[in-house]
Write a protein that holds these residues in place. Structure first.
Motif, PDB file in Angstrom:
ATOM      1  N   GLN A 109      12.423   2.791  39.327  1.00 52.42           N
ATOM      2  CA  GLN A 109      13.774   2.612  39.349  1.00 52.42           C
ATOM      3  C   GLN A 109      14.252   1.189  38.723  1.00 52.42           C
ATOM      4  O   GLN A 109      14.875   1.335  37.586  1.00 52.42           O
ATOM      5  CB  GLN A 109      14.819   2.853  40.491  1.00 52.42           C
ATOM      6  N   LEU A 110      13.765   0.388  39.371  1.00 51.48           N
ATOM      7  CA  LEU A 110      13.810  -1.063  38.629  1.00 51.48           C
ATOM      8  C   LEU A 110      13.528  -1.328  37.425  1.00 51.48           C
ATOM      9  O   LEU A 110      13.927  -1.835  36.748  1.00 51.48           O
ATOM     10  CB  LEU A 110      13.556  -2.169  39.776  1.00 51.48           C
ATOM     11  N   LEU A 134      18.177   8.094  29.295  1.00 46.20           N
ATOM     12  CA  LEU A 134      17.327   8.325  30.561  1.00 46.20           C
ATOM     13  C   LEU A 134      17.103   9.787  30.964  1.00 46.20           C
ATOM     14  O   LEU A 134      18.308  10.492  31.152  1.00 46.20           O
ATOM     15  CB  LEU A 134      18.408   7.791  31.907  1.00 46.20           C
ATOM     16  N   GLY A 135      16.131  10.266  30.490  1.00 42.53           N
ATOM     17  CA  GLY A 135      15.803  11.664  30.702  1.00 42.53           C
ATOM     18  C   GLY A 135      14.665  12.049  31.762  1.00 42.53           C
ATOM     19  O   GLY A 135      14.176  13.233  31.673  1.00 42.53           O
ATOM     20  N   ASP A 136      15.024  11.384  32.765  1.00 48.40           N
ATOM     21  CA  ASP A 136      14.277  11.645  34.055  1.00 48.40           C
ATOM     22  C   ASP A 136      14.731  12.982  34.940  1.00 48.40           C
ATOM     23  O   ASP A 136      15.785  13.282  34.556  1.00 48.40           O
ATOM     24  CB  ASP A 136      14.416  10.443  35.095  1.00 48.40           C
ATOM     25  N   GLY A 137      13.582  13.438  35.407  1.00 46.01           N
ATOM     26  CA  GLY A 137      13.850  14.838  36.289  1.00 46.01           C
ATOM     27  C   GLY A 137      14.718  14.666  37.427  1.00 46.01           C
ATOM     28  O   GLY A 137      14.942  13.317  38.140  1.00 46.01           O
ATOM     29  N   THR A 138      14.872  15.887  38.088  1.00 42.11           N
ATOM     30  CA  THR A 138      15.497  15.825  39.703  1.00 42.11           C
ATOM     31  C   THR A 138      14.771  14.768  40.449  1.00 42.11           C
ATOM     32  O   THR A 138      13.545  14.775  40.453  1.00 42.11           O
ATOM     33  CB  THR A 138      15.508  17.151  40.051  1.00 42.11           C
ATOM     34  N   GLY A 139      15.547  14.197  41.285  1.00 44.91           N
ATOM     35  CA  GLY A 139      14.813  13.218  42.165  1.00 44.91           C
ATOM     36  C   GLY A 139      14.497  12.206  41.913  1.00 44.91           C
ATOM     37  O   GLY A 139      13.609  11.197  42.902  1.00 44.91           O
ATOM     38  N   CYS A 140      14.413  11.689  40.748  1.00 39.34           N
ATOM     39  CA  CYS A 140      14.131  10.060  40.157  1.00 39.34           C
ATOM     40  C   CYS A 140      15.135   9.216  40.545  1.00 39.34           C
ATOM     41  O   CYS A 140      14.615   8.012  40.521  1.00 39.34           O
ATOM     42  CB  CYS A 140      13.652  10.300  38.731  1.00 39.34           C
ATOM     43  N   ARG A 144      21.258   6.352  40.869  1.00 38.57           N
ATOM     44  CA  ARG A 144      21.204   4.708  41.310  1.00 38.57           C
ATOM     45  C   ARG A 144      20.741   3.951  39.984  1.00 38.57           C
ATOM     46  O   ARG A 144      21.166   2.557  40.007  1.00 38.57           O
ATOM     47  CB  ARG A 144      20.001   4.732  42.196  1.00 38.57           C
ATOM     48  N   ILE A 145      20.206   4.379  39.002  1.00 39.37           N
ATOM     49  CA  ILE A 145      19.570   3.711  37.888  1.00 39.37           C
ATOM     50  C   ILE A 145      20.865   3.450  37.274  1.00 39.37           C
ATOM     51  O   ILE A 145      21.078   2.213  36.575  1.00 39.37           O
ATOM     52  CB  ILE A 145      18.576   4.401  36.905  1.00 39.37           C
ATOM     53  N   ILE A 146      21.773   4.338  36.996  1.00 39.70           N
ATOM     54  CA  ILE A 146      23.101   4.357  36.193  1.00 39.70           C
ATOM     55  C   ILE A 146      23.859   3.201  36.913  1.00 39.70           C
ATOM     56  O   ILE A 146      24.346   2.122  36.200  1.00 39.70           O
ATOM     57  CB  ILE A 146      23.711   5.622  35.934  1.00 39.70           C
TER      58      ILE A 146
END
Length: 180
Positions: A109-110, A134-140, A144-146
């Motif tokens: 994530q960092l 940011l195109g990560d899937g569920t659970g990534c 928190r990143i945003i």
């Protein structure tokens, strides 16, 4: 209808405005050797038994953050692509130190936050600031990143942020991500 969340990072918090030291390892990507062995138990990036996916829990390029709580996967072909080289200066983030000390963000994530912040520093030919998809899937941990990106930008003096979600059910999740 899209839901929006408005949150203001605590400007009075000394932890929120301090510039933390770089979290990027000092070695260049070109110096990294890709290990094709199965490393699923080590927390490092490795190929899964299906060989169509690569599973990992930790970033090879970020020295802060905890391992991700669950295994993250990406297509093996994608995992072999070289990402743009990070420089030590790219890892200068203005997020609360407590976020790093408490393990609020995993190292993957960092890493995403570092790439996003680096992109936000780019001014495009039309004079507008670049964005980051940011195109990560569920659970990534997209929320928190945003939230971490908003913290950084807020502490850099950029006070306007808009967070859009697909449903109002995600509004409380967005609020939680700012609290955590």
């Amino acid at each position: 209808a899209a839901a929006t969340a408005t949150a203001t990072p605590a400007a009075s918090s000394s932890n929120g405005s301090e510039k933390i030291p770089s979290i990027v390892k000092q070695q260049e990507y070109a110096e990294e050797e890709e290990d094709d062995e199965d490393q699923a138990g080590s927390g490092e990036k490795g190929e899964s038994s299906t060989s169509a996916l690569s599973a990992f829990r930790s970033s090879r390029f970020i020295v802060a953050g905890r391992p991700h709580p669950d295994w993250l996967t990406e297509p093996a072909a994608i995992s072999r692509l070289a990402l743009p080289t990070l420089k030590v200066d790219d890892g200068d983030l203005r997020i609360p130190k407590t976020l790093l000390e408490s393990g609020g963000l995993s190292s993957p994530q960092l890493e995403t936050v570092v790439y996003a912040v680096r992109r936000f520093r780019t001014i495009l030919p039309g004079g507008v600031r670049a964005g980051y998809y940011l195109g990560d899937g569920t659970g990534c941990g997209k929320g928190r990143i945003i939230a971490a990106c908003c913290w950084h930008l807020w502490n850099e003096g950029q006070r306007r942020h808009l967070w859009l979600s697909a449903s109002s059910d995600l509004l409380e999740d967005a609020r939680r991500d700012f609290r955590d």
